[in-house]
Design an enzyme around this catalytic site. Structure first.
Site, PDB file in Angstrom:
ATOM      1  CG  ASP A 146      -1.620   1.265   1.481  1.00 19.04           C
ATOM      2  OD1 ASP A 146      -2.342   1.707   0.577  1.00 19.04           O
ATOM      3  OD2 ASP A 146      -1.465   1.843   2.578  1.00 19.04           O
ATOM      4  CG  ASP A 180      -2.115   7.270   0.188  1.00 18.85           C
ATOM      5  OD1 ASP A 180      -1.120   7.589  -0.490  1.00 18.85           O
ATOM      6  OD2 ASP A 180      -3.283   7.427  -0.207  1.00 18.85           O
TER       7      ASP A 180
END
Length: 314
Positions: free
Chosen positions: A67, A69
């Site tokens: 991922d 963010d």
């Protein structure tokens, strides 16, 4: 963009739009990864016998999915992108204030709120509508240097490099636009990126998405599609995220990691004995709440500087 038909039988339900978004992200990611130098490069060293046997050296059927963010980068890529577009007069002060508030909330809460993320994506789509993809890619390179390069978590980058050194592919999987994610992946030396695919016709953005944002279950669909296309064994793959929204993706692989986890993911990870890593400073790893004071101060300073710049221009 047509569905690819790559998907294997899935254990959890997914909407047709999630499947479409995942397949579109996988197709776009594979195309963009061909432009990144060093894809699939052979490992340059030998395995250290003193280091635990993960990632497995030379396992070409394993890959790592990160991922973006708050896992690879502090804050949200789409908000940093918005700041860069404001600087280039793509939109007005009112929209900047909304981006600043959404980023502040994201940093304070440390979690992804679906409505805030949707609002940000809607804003971004309306802003880029009618612009050429090539133009936004060129601007994205500049924005990365201005707002993103110094926000990469060194600890997470080290984890990604370990997979690369083992000869494995490493992919970003994010709700951010695939173009932005591809730039970040290339700058970090990763294999490629799976991100939200915005529709374009003849190289011009239409203001619509292909499927839906690559968020939650859609991320799992993208990873599943890519794994089928690249012949990955998901039981031998790893995934890394900070958010409970990515539990579908983390549950898909044999080696899930919670990185800088929100409270829900931390509890889920502990219940299932997943590995945890926390690279945030200014607080103990066991506590999840407001970010380090330095981070909030930097954000406030950046917003104040943008407003001051606007006033000087007036």
């Amino acid at each position: 963009m047509a569905a690819l038909g790559w998907l294997t039988p899935r254990k959890r339900s997914a909407t047709a739009r999630s499947v479409l978004a995942g397949e579109a992200a996988a197709e776009a990611g594979l195309k963009s990864s061909q432009e990144i130098d060093g894809v699939g490069a052979a490992p340059t060293g030998i395995a250290d016998p003193a280091v635990p046997d993960f990632p497995v050296f030379g396992d070409a059927h394993a890959a790592a999915f990160f991922d973006l963010d708050n896992t690879v980068m502090q804050g949200a890529a789409i908000f940093h992108f918005g700041r860069g577009l404001y600087k280039r007069k793509f939109f007005q002060r009112r929209e900047l204030a909304r981006f600043a508030w959404q980023q502040t909330w994201f940093r304070l809460a440390g979690v992804e709120d679906p409505q805030h993320m949707q609002d940000a994506r809607d804003s971004a789509l309306s802003i880029v509508k009618g612009h050429r993809v090539a133009e936004l890619m060129s601007i994205g390179e500049e924005i990365y240097d201005e707002y993103m390069a110094d926000r990469i978590w060194p600890g997470t980058r080290t984890l990604a490099q370990a997979h690369l050194d083992a000869g494995q592919q490493v992919w970003l999987v994010t709700a951010a636009p695939v173009e932005t994610a591809t730039i970040i992946a290339r700058r970090l030396g990763l294999t490629g990126a799976l991100g939200t695919v915005a529709e374009s016709i003849d190289g011009v953005y239409t203001g619509k998405l292909v499927g839906e944002p690559l968020h939650g279950p859609a991320k799992a669909e993208a990873v599943r599609a890519l794994a089928t296309a690249e012949d990955f064994d998901l039981d031998r793959c790893a995934a890394y995220s900070d958010s409970h929204n990515d539990i579908p993706m983390l549950s898909l692989v044999g080696h899930p990691y919670a990185i800088n986890p929100d409270s829900k993911l931390r509890k889920h990870a502990k219940d299932r004995e997943w590995r945890l890593r926390d690279y945030r400073t200014g607080r103990k790893a066991a506590k999840v709440g407001i970010p380090a004071a330095a981070g909030v101060g930097a954000l406030a300073g950046g917003t104040a500087a943008a407003v001051a710049l606007h006033r000087r221009r007036r």
